[in-house]
Design an enzyme around this catalytic site. Structure first.
Site, PDB file in Angstrom:
ATOM      1  N   HIS A  19      36.399  37.011  36.598  1.00 30.98           N
ATOM      2  CA  HIS A  19      35.535  37.564  35.563  1.00 30.98           C
ATOM      3  C   HIS A  19      34.090  37.344  35.948  1.00 30.98           C
ATOM      4  CE1 HIS A  19      33.848  38.337  31.586  1.00 30.98           C
ATOM      5  NE2 HIS A  19      34.977  38.990  31.367  1.00 30.98           N
ATOM      6  N   ASP A  35      43.166  40.236  30.285  1.00 27.46           N
ATOM      7  CA  ASP A  35      44.084  41.312  30.638  1.00 27.46           C
ATOM      8  C   ASP A  35      45.358  40.829  31.301  1.00 27.46           C
ATOM      9  OD1 ASP A  35      42.639  43.355  29.604  1.00 27.46           O
ATOM     10  OD2 ASP A  35      41.399  43.591  31.386  1.00 27.46           O
TER      11      ASP A  35
HETATM   12  N1  ACO Z   1      41.398  39.001  43.384  1.00 24.43           N
HETATM   13  C1  ACO Z   1      40.952  38.575  44.579  1.00 24.43           C
HETATM   14  N2  ACO Z   1      39.670  38.202  44.835  1.00 24.43           N
HETATM   15  C2  ACO Z   1      38.822  38.277  43.804  1.00 24.43           C
HETATM   16  C3  ACO Z   1      39.208  38.726  42.529  1.00 24.43           C
HETATM   17  C4  ACO Z   1      40.560  39.096  42.339  1.00 24.43           C
HETATM   18  N3  ACO Z   1      40.993  39.520  41.146  1.00 24.43           N
HETATM   19  N4  ACO Z   1      38.149  38.711  41.698  1.00 24.43           N
HETATM   20  C5  ACO Z   1      37.122  38.277  42.429  1.00 24.43           C
HETATM   21  N5  ACO Z   1      37.512  38.003  43.698  1.00 24.43           N
HETATM   22  C6  ACO Z   1      36.699  37.451  44.787  1.00 24.43           C
HETATM   23  C7  ACO Z   1      35.714  38.487  45.332  1.00 24.43           C
HETATM   24  O1  ACO Z   1      36.298  39.219  46.390  1.00 24.43           O
HETATM   25  C8  ACO Z   1      34.573  37.613  45.765  1.00 24.43           C
HETATM   26  O2  ACO Z   1      34.929  36.984  46.975  1.00 24.43           O
HETATM   27  P1  ACO Z   1      33.800  36.623  48.084  1.00 24.43           P
HETATM   28  O3  ACO Z   1      32.862  35.676  47.415  1.00 24.43           O
HETATM   29  O4  ACO Z   1      34.567  36.033  49.200  1.00 24.43           O
HETATM   30  O5  ACO Z   1      33.146  37.938  48.439  1.00 24.43           O
HETATM   31  C9  ACO Z   1      34.529  36.519  44.705  1.00 24.43           C
HETATM   32  O6  ACO Z   1      35.874  36.427  44.200  1.00 24.43           O
HETATM   33  C10 ACO Z   1      33.581  36.811  43.564  1.00 24.43           C
HETATM   34  O7  ACO Z   1      33.973  37.977  42.934  1.00 24.43           O
HETATM   35  P2  ACO Z   1      33.039  39.187  42.552  1.00 24.43           P
HETATM   36  O8  ACO Z   1      33.625  40.459  43.068  1.00 24.43           O
HETATM   37  O9  ACO Z   1      31.624  38.863  42.884  1.00 24.43           O
HETATM   38  O10 ACO Z   1      33.171  39.176  40.999  1.00 24.43           O
HETATM   39  P3  ACO Z   1      32.522  40.239  40.057  1.00 24.43           P
HETATM   40  O11 ACO Z   1      31.850  39.458  38.992  1.00 24.43           O
HETATM   41  O12 ACO Z   1      31.719  41.251  40.775  1.00 24.43           O
HETATM   42  O13 ACO Z   1      33.811  41.002  39.504  1.00 24.43           O
HETATM   43  C11 ACO Z   1      35.788  41.407  38.347  1.00 24.43           C
HETATM   44  C12 ACO Z   1      34.498  40.600  38.399  1.00 24.43           C
HETATM   45  C13 ACO Z   1      35.480  42.912  38.458  1.00 24.43           C
HETATM   46  C14 ACO Z   1      36.456  41.183  36.992  1.00 24.43           C
HETATM   47  C15 ACO Z   1      36.695  40.946  39.484  1.00 24.43           C
HETATM   48  O14 ACO Z   1      37.001  39.583  39.334  1.00 24.43           O
HETATM   49  C16 ACO Z   1      37.970  41.780  39.598  1.00 24.43           C
HETATM   50  O15 ACO Z   1      37.967  42.828  40.228  1.00 24.43           O
HETATM   51  N6  ACO Z   1      39.103  41.329  38.923  1.00 24.43           N
HETATM   52  C17 ACO Z   1      40.290  42.114  38.917  1.00 24.43           C
HETATM   53  C18 ACO Z   1      40.162  43.223  37.863  1.00 24.43           C
HETATM   54  C19 ACO Z   1      40.241  42.677  36.454  1.00 24.43           C
HETATM   55  O16 ACO Z   1      41.067  41.838  36.134  1.00 24.43           O
HETATM   56  N7  ACO Z   1      39.361  43.221  35.579  1.00 24.43           N
HETATM   57  C20 ACO Z   1      39.303  42.834  34.174  1.00 24.43           C
HETATM   58  C21 ACO Z   1      37.989  42.174  33.871  1.00 24.43           C
HETATM   59  S1  ACO Z   1      37.985  41.520  32.272  1.00 24.43           S
HETATM   60  C22 ACO Z   1      37.727  42.795  31.288  1.00 24.43           C
HETATM   61  O17 ACO Z   1      37.135  43.821  31.596  1.00 24.43           O
HETATM   62  C23 ACO Z   1      38.290  42.652  29.897  1.00 24.43           C
END
Ligand code: ACO
Length: 425
Positions: A310, A367
């Site tokens: 998140h 979720d």
């Molecule tokens: N699986 C694997 N790796 C992940 C995940 C994941 N679900 N989420 C984040 N990461 C990793 C990223 O690749 C990044 O790695 P790095 O530092 O090596 O590059 C690190 O964790 C930080 O993540 P960001 O992408 O910077 O996180 P951001 O804040 O941009 O994205 C998001 C947040 C979109 C929710 C992301 O965690 C994701 O895609 N999760 C899966 C989709 C999801 O569950 N969405 C629901 C969100 S909650 C909602 O809308 C109610």
């Protein structure tokens, strides 16, 4: 909005020029450097792609502490609001800033009832969408069309009668969602009933049929209220930011909400709960959890562990904690045995003990478990994001109202141009 908490200053030095920037302190002690006059004073802008570090507005609606896993609407912890068990009371709280008195509650319920019918002419619109169209696409189109049927959507009429406008949107969008579903399965539509409450009414419109009468079960109505309360607002998330941005151009409320709806449909936002179920089914079929974790960690693989991570929470999402508990209770009460729940537990356990997820503070978000609950109560997967949208409506309306009420100027970020320099033809 009166903001008078300038207690300190930051000093910014650029070459020989030194300027003082006010530091504003929020209610909970968070600090923000006010750069509103930076460009005027120095010619510089700030750059912050995806707003990782930018507070785009002042707000009095929702407070989140992502490090400690805190979520409050209008100051009230989410754990207490869930105990209220009434989505419509929480909707009222978000939009009006206080919980309704019994009289206000009665009036709001009345408004919800009298505004629940869809304009009969709008019913025919549903016939024009191809069978199999995603209900989110149908819904955002239909909400946009509301302005043509209910033209009193100028800012003055809406903000003068915000209770009626709120009730109409919350109520009619629920009816539209159920109609979209009935159309998609080729069943006759079911009209709203004034003897049922908000969530019970929705369940009835979804599942009642002339040959299979539906009785609303109190356990299911209760958990739907809980899910809707948990999703009702989440401060400046992507769809709410879309609502505030589009609304700042003084677009009508329906078009504004339709934009929020479109933003929510993305798989990284509201579309994630549907993706979680697909992912859990794949993992269940394959049986190898570590293979999927490996894929989630591989930067060359687009696969992500859906329902994990998140932007704001760097600990367990408080909403996920509540819904996980509620999910377990519901399954016991209704004697449901869904192998996907066991898969979800195992995936969570494996991820929470994996170095990659620990280092990046990746925990289950709301979720991860909400899809399992929707699955259990019979909501089809392509309606999951619609459920999220219905729940998020009061949050969007509250932010729209706050934005309009504080006379926000049109949102128009700057950029840093890095394209071609001036060149000859
Ligand atoms: N699986 C694997 N790796 C992940 C995940 C994941 N679900 N989420 C984040 N990461 C990793 C990223 O690749 C990044 O790695 P790095 O530092 O090596 O590059 C690190 O964790 C930080 O993540 P960001 O992408 O910077 O996180 P951001 O804040 O941009 O994205 C998001 C947040 C979109 C929710 C992301 O965690 C994701 O895609 N999760 C899966 C989709 C999801 O569950 N969405 C629901 C969100 S909650 C909602 O809308 C109610």
């Amino acid at each position: 909005m009166n903001v008078e908490r300038k207690t300190e200053e930051a000093i910014l030095k650029i070459g020989d020029c030194e300027i003082k920037l006010p530091i504003i302190t929020g209610t909970e002690g968070e600090k923000a450097i006010d750069i509103a006059n930076l460009r005027k004073a120095t010619g510089y802008v700030t750059i912050d792609p995806s707003f990782m570090n930018t507070a785009a507005c002042y707000s009095q609606i929702t407070y989140i502490d992502g490090e400690r896993g805190v979520l409050r609407y209008r100051g009230i912890p989410i754990e207490d609001l869930v105990k209220l068990g009434s989505f419509t009371k929480v909707a009222y709280l978000l939009v009006n800033g206080h919980l309704p008195t019994p009289e206000q509650s009665r009036k709001f319920s009345h408004l919800l009832n009298i505004n629940s019918l869809l304009h009969e002419d709008m019913r025919h619109f549903f016939d024009q969408f191809p069978r199999g169209a995603h209900p989110m696409h149908i819904l955002s189109t239909m909400i946009n069309a509301l302005a043509a049927f209910y033209p009193n959507v100028d800012l003055m009429s809406l903000s003068e009668d915000i209770d009626a406008s709120t009730a109409r949107l919350i109520s009619i969008v629920r009816t539209m969602a159920a109609v979209a579903y009935k159309k998609s399965i080729g069943e006759p539509i079911v009209y709203p009933r004034c003897d049922l409450k908000y969530c019970g009414n929705f369940l009835n419109m979804m599942f009642d049929s002339p040959v299979r009468p539906y009785t609303v079960r109190p356990e299911i109505e209760r958990i739907l209220n809980v899910l809707f309360i948990l999703h009702a607002d989440h401060e400046q998330n992507c769809s709410t930011t879309a609502v505030r941005t589009i609304g700042s151009a003084q677009v009508n409320l329906y078009a504004t909400i339709s934009a929020g709806m479109s933003a929510l449909s993305g798989p990284l936002h509201g579309g994630a709960n549907q993706e979680v179920i697909t992912m859990l089914q794949q993992i269940a079929n394959d049986g190898n959890i570590s293979k999927f974790l490996q894929r989630a960690k591989d930067k060359n693989d687009p696969f992500r562990l859906m329902g994990f991570g998140h932007r704001v929470y760097k600990t367990y999402d408080p909403r996920a904690r509540i819904i996980k508990h509620e999910c377990e209770e519901l399954f016991t009460q209704l004697n449901i045995e869904d192998p996907l729940l066991q898969v979800a537990r195992e995936v969570e356990q494996a991820a929470l003990t994996d170095e990659y997820f620990i280092e990046r503070n990746l925990y289950p978000n709301i979720d991860f478990y909400s899809g399992l609950v929707y699955h259990a109560i019979g909501i089809p997967e392509n309606m999951f994001t619609v459920m999220f949208a219905l729940a998020r409506l009061p949050g969007w309306i509250a932010h729209w109202k706050e934005m309009i009420g504080t006379h926000t100027r049109i949102v128009r970020p700057r950029q840093l141009y890095i394209g071609n320099a001036k060149s000859e033809l």
